[in-house]
Write a protein that holds these residues in place. Structure first.
Motif, PDB file in Angstrom:
ATOM      1  N   GLU A 226       0.830  -1.210   0.000  1.00 20.23           N
ATOM      2  CA  GLU A 226       0.000   0.000   0.000  1.00 20.23           C
ATOM      3  C   GLU A 226       0.863   1.258   0.000  1.00 20.23           C
ATOM      4  O   GLU A 226       0.570   2.223  -0.717  1.00 20.23           O
ATOM      5  CB  GLU A 226      -0.935   0.001   1.208  1.00 20.23           C
ATOM      6  CG  GLU A 226      -2.037  -1.034   1.133  1.00 20.23           C
ATOM      7  CD  GLU A 226      -2.859  -1.121   2.422  1.00 20.23           C
ATOM      8  OE1 GLU A 226      -2.582  -0.355   3.366  1.00 20.23           O
ATOM      9  OE2 GLU A 226      -3.764  -1.966   2.466  1.00 20.23           O
TER      10      GLU A 226
ATOM     11  N   ARG B  28       3.943   1.530  -1.143  1.00 18.31           N
ATOM     12  CA  ARG B  28       4.589   1.650  -2.458  1.00 18.31           C
ATOM     13  C   ARG B  28       3.625   2.236  -3.485  1.00 18.31           C
ATOM     14  O   ARG B  28       4.011   3.071  -4.309  1.00 18.31           O
ATOM     15  CB  ARG B  28       5.098   0.300  -2.926  1.00 18.31           C
ATOM     16  CG  ARG B  28       6.352  -0.126  -2.225  1.00 18.31           C
ATOM     17  CD  ARG B  28       6.885  -1.422  -2.771  1.00 18.31           C
ATOM     18  NE  ARG B  28       8.157  -1.737  -2.141  1.00 18.31           N
ATOM     19  CZ  ARG B  28       8.709  -2.920  -2.148  1.00 18.31           C
ATOM     20  NH1 ARG B  28       8.113  -3.926  -2.760  1.00 18.31           N
ATOM     21  NH2 ARG B  28       9.863  -3.117  -1.561  1.00 18.31           N
ATOM     22  N   ALA B  29       2.384   1.807  -3.442  1.00 17.70           N
ATOM     23  CA  ALA B  29       1.388   2.346  -4.365  1.00 17.70           C
ATOM     24  C   ALA B  29       1.174   3.836  -4.112  1.00 17.70           C
ATOM     25  O   ALA B  29       1.054   4.628  -5.055  1.00 17.70           O
ATOM     26  CB  ALA B  29       0.073   1.577  -4.230  1.00 17.70           C
ATOM     27  N   GLU B  30       1.144   4.229  -2.856  1.00 24.11           N
ATOM     28  CA  GLU B  30       0.964   5.647  -2.512  1.00 24.11           C
ATOM     29  C   GLU B  30       2.167   6.468  -2.969  1.00 24.11           C
ATOM     30  O   GLU B  30       2.018   7.569  -3.498  1.00 24.11           O
ATOM     31  CB  GLU B  30       0.751   5.799  -0.999  1.00 24.11           C
ATOM     32  CG  GLU B  30       0.496   7.197  -0.534  1.00 24.11           C
ATOM     33  CD  GLU B  30      -0.831   7.784  -0.997  1.00 24.11           C
ATOM     34  OE1 GLU B  30      -1.020   9.003  -0.823  1.00 24.11           O
ATOM     35  OE2 GLU B  30      -1.676   7.037  -1.528  1.00 24.11           O
TER      36      GLU B  30
ATOM     37  N   ALA C  84       4.165   5.755  -5.449  1.00 26.31           N
ATOM     38  CA  ALA C  84       4.099   5.835  -6.913  1.00 26.31           C
ATOM     39  C   ALA C  84       3.092   6.899  -7.349  1.00 26.31           C
ATOM     40  O   ALA C  84       3.349   7.672  -8.277  1.00 26.31           O
ATOM     41  CB  ALA C  84       3.730   4.478  -7.492  1.00 26.31           C
ATOM     42  N   ARG C  85       1.951   6.961  -6.676  1.00 27.75           N
ATOM     43  CA  ARG C  85       0.950   7.982  -7.010  1.00 27.75           C
ATOM     44  C   ARG C  85       1.481   9.379  -6.734  1.00 27.75           C
ATOM     45  O   ARG C  85       1.351  10.293  -7.557  1.00 27.75           O
ATOM     46  CB  ARG C  85      -0.335   7.749  -6.211  1.00 27.75           C
ATOM     47  CG  ARG C  85      -1.470   8.714  -6.582  1.00 27.75           C
ATOM     48  CD  ARG C  85      -2.638   8.634  -5.618  1.00 27.75           C
ATOM     49  NE  ARG C  85      -2.307   9.084  -4.287  1.00 27.75           N
ATOM     50  CZ  ARG C  85      -2.199  10.374  -3.916  1.00 27.75           C
ATOM     51  NH1 ARG C  85      -2.364  11.333  -4.793  1.00 27.75           N
ATOM     52  NH2 ARG C  85      -1.915  10.692  -2.671  1.00 27.75           N
ATOM     53  N   LEU C  86       2.133   9.559  -5.590  1.00 32.22           N
ATOM     54  CA  LEU C  86       2.699  10.856  -5.251  1.00 32.22           C
ATOM     55  C   LEU C  86       3.795  11.258  -6.231  1.00 32.22           C
ATOM     56  O   LEU C  86       3.928  12.430  -6.582  1.00 32.22           O
ATOM     57  CB  LEU C  86       3.233  10.851  -3.816  1.00 32.22           C
ATOM     58  CG  LEU C  86       2.175  10.772  -2.718  1.00 32.22           C
ATOM     59  CD1 LEU C  86       2.837  10.554  -1.360  1.00 32.22           C
ATOM     60  CD2 LEU C  86       1.307  12.010  -2.708  1.00 32.22           C
ATOM     61  N   ASP C  87       4.576  10.292  -6.688  1.00 27.89           N
ATOM     62  CA  ASP C  87       5.630  10.569  -7.661  1.00 27.89           C
ATOM     63  C   ASP C  87       5.030  11.038  -8.985  1.00 27.89           C
ATOM     64  O   ASP C  87       5.525  11.994  -9.593  1.00 27.89           O
ATOM     65  CB  ASP C  87       6.484   9.318  -7.866  1.00 27.89           C
ATOM     66  CG  ASP C  87       7.753   9.607  -8.624  1.00 27.89           C
ATOM     67  OD1 ASP C  87       8.402  10.632  -8.349  1.00 27.89           O
ATOM     68  OD2 ASP C  87       8.102   8.800  -9.520  1.00 27.89           O
ATOM     69  N   ARG C  88       3.945  10.397  -9.416  1.00 31.24           N
ATOM     70  CA  ARG C  88       3.270  10.836 -10.640  1.00 31.24           C
ATOM     71  C   ARG C  88       2.701  12.245 -10.467  1.00 31.24           C
ATOM     72  O   ARG C  88       2.801  13.081 -11.365  1.00 31.24           O
ATOM     73  CB  ARG C  88       2.156   9.855 -11.021  1.00 31.24           C
ATOM     74  CG  ARG C  88       2.643   8.537 -11.577  1.00 31.24           C
ATOM     75  CD  ARG C  88       1.507   7.697 -12.137  1.00 31.24           C
ATOM     76  NE  ARG C  88       0.433   7.465 -11.183  1.00 31.24           N
ATOM     77  CZ  ARG C  88       0.389   6.463 -10.312  1.00 31.24           C
ATOM     78  NH1 ARG C  88       1.369   5.578 -10.281  1.00 31.24           N
ATOM     79  NH2 ARG C  88      -0.634   6.320  -9.487  1.00 31.24           N
ATOM     80  N   ASP C  89       2.106  12.502  -9.305  1.00 29.56           N
ATOM     81  CA  ASP C  89       1.561  13.842  -9.031  1.00 29.56           C
ATOM     82  C   ASP C  89       2.668  14.900  -9.030  1.00 29.56           C
ATOM     83  O   ASP C  89       2.481  16.004  -9.536  1.00 29.56           O
ATOM     84  CB  ASP C  89       0.824  13.866  -7.689  1.00 29.56           C
ATOM     85  CG  ASP C  89      -0.493  13.108  -7.718  1.00 29.56           C
ATOM     86  OD1 ASP C  89      -0.952  12.740  -8.824  1.00 29.56           O
ATOM     87  OD2 ASP C  89      -1.064  12.880  -6.633  1.00 29.56           O
TER      88      ASP C  89
ATOM     89  N   ASP D 169       5.538  14.742 -10.710  1.00 29.61           N
ATOM     90  CA  ASP D 169       5.936  14.953 -12.108  1.00 29.61           C
ATOM     91  C   ASP D 169       4.954  15.859 -12.833  1.00 29.61           C
ATOM     92  O   ASP D 169       5.356  16.754 -13.582  1.00 29.61           O
ATOM     93  CB  ASP D 169       6.053  13.608 -12.846  1.00 29.61           C
ATOM     94  CG  ASP D 169       7.281  12.811 -12.438  1.00 29.61           C
ATOM     95  OD1 ASP D 169       8.211  13.408 -11.849  1.00 29.61           O
ATOM     96  OD2 ASP D 169       7.313  11.599 -12.716  1.00 29.61           O
ATOM     97  N   GLU D 170       3.669  15.632 -12.613  1.00 23.87           N
ATOM     98  CA  GLU D 170       2.646  16.470 -13.246  1.00 23.87           C
ATOM     99  C   GLU D 170       2.746  17.910 -12.744  1.00 23.87           C
ATOM    100  O   GLU D 170       2.624  18.862 -13.513  1.00 23.87           O
ATOM    101  CB  GLU D 170       1.253  15.896 -12.960  1.00 23.87           C
ATOM    102  CG  GLU D 170       0.113  16.694 -13.522  1.00 23.87           C
ATOM    103  CD  GLU D 170       0.037  16.682 -15.050  1.00 23.87           C
ATOM    104  OE1 GLU D 170      -0.806  17.412 -15.588  1.00 23.87           O
ATOM    105  OE2 GLU D 170       0.811  15.959 -15.700  1.00 23.87           O
TER     106      GLU D 170
END
Length: 94
Positions: free
Chosen positions: A36, A38-40, A42-47, A49-50
């Motif tokens: 869980e 790691r998934a969070e 990854a989501r924060l990393d995408r956010d 980058d955006e």
């Protein structure tokens, strides 16, 4: 503070587990928590980058606005040639 990894898990399931089973159960819970997290991440990393992409775009747009306001030609554009007779003079009537 109650930490489920410190307290015996046998209380939660109301049955007696041998120490190896309890350790395996704790490892399974920890593995789920790690997945869980790691998934969070990854989501924060995408956010992030955006957000960086949007900030760069905003900086580009601000540069364009400042160039427009200053009257300076943008990169790749030629300055318009203006003759002296076209420039309004102070004190000249309309």
């Amino acid at each position: 503070m109650n930490d489920p990894l410190i307290e015996p898990l046998t209380e939660a399931v109301n049955e007696t587990l041998d120490p190896l089973e309890e350790l395996n159960l704790r490892l399974a819970v920890a593995a789920t928590d790690i997945a869980e997290l790691r998934a969070e991440v990854a989501r924060l990393d995408r956010d992030l980058d955006e957000s960086r992409r949007l900030n760069l775009r905003a900086a580009e747009l601000l540069d364009l606005v400042y160039e427009h306001l200053s009257g300076a030609p943008g990169p790749g554009t030629a300055a318009p040639e203006v003759e002296a007779s076209e420039i309004p003079q102070r004190g000249a009537g309309t």
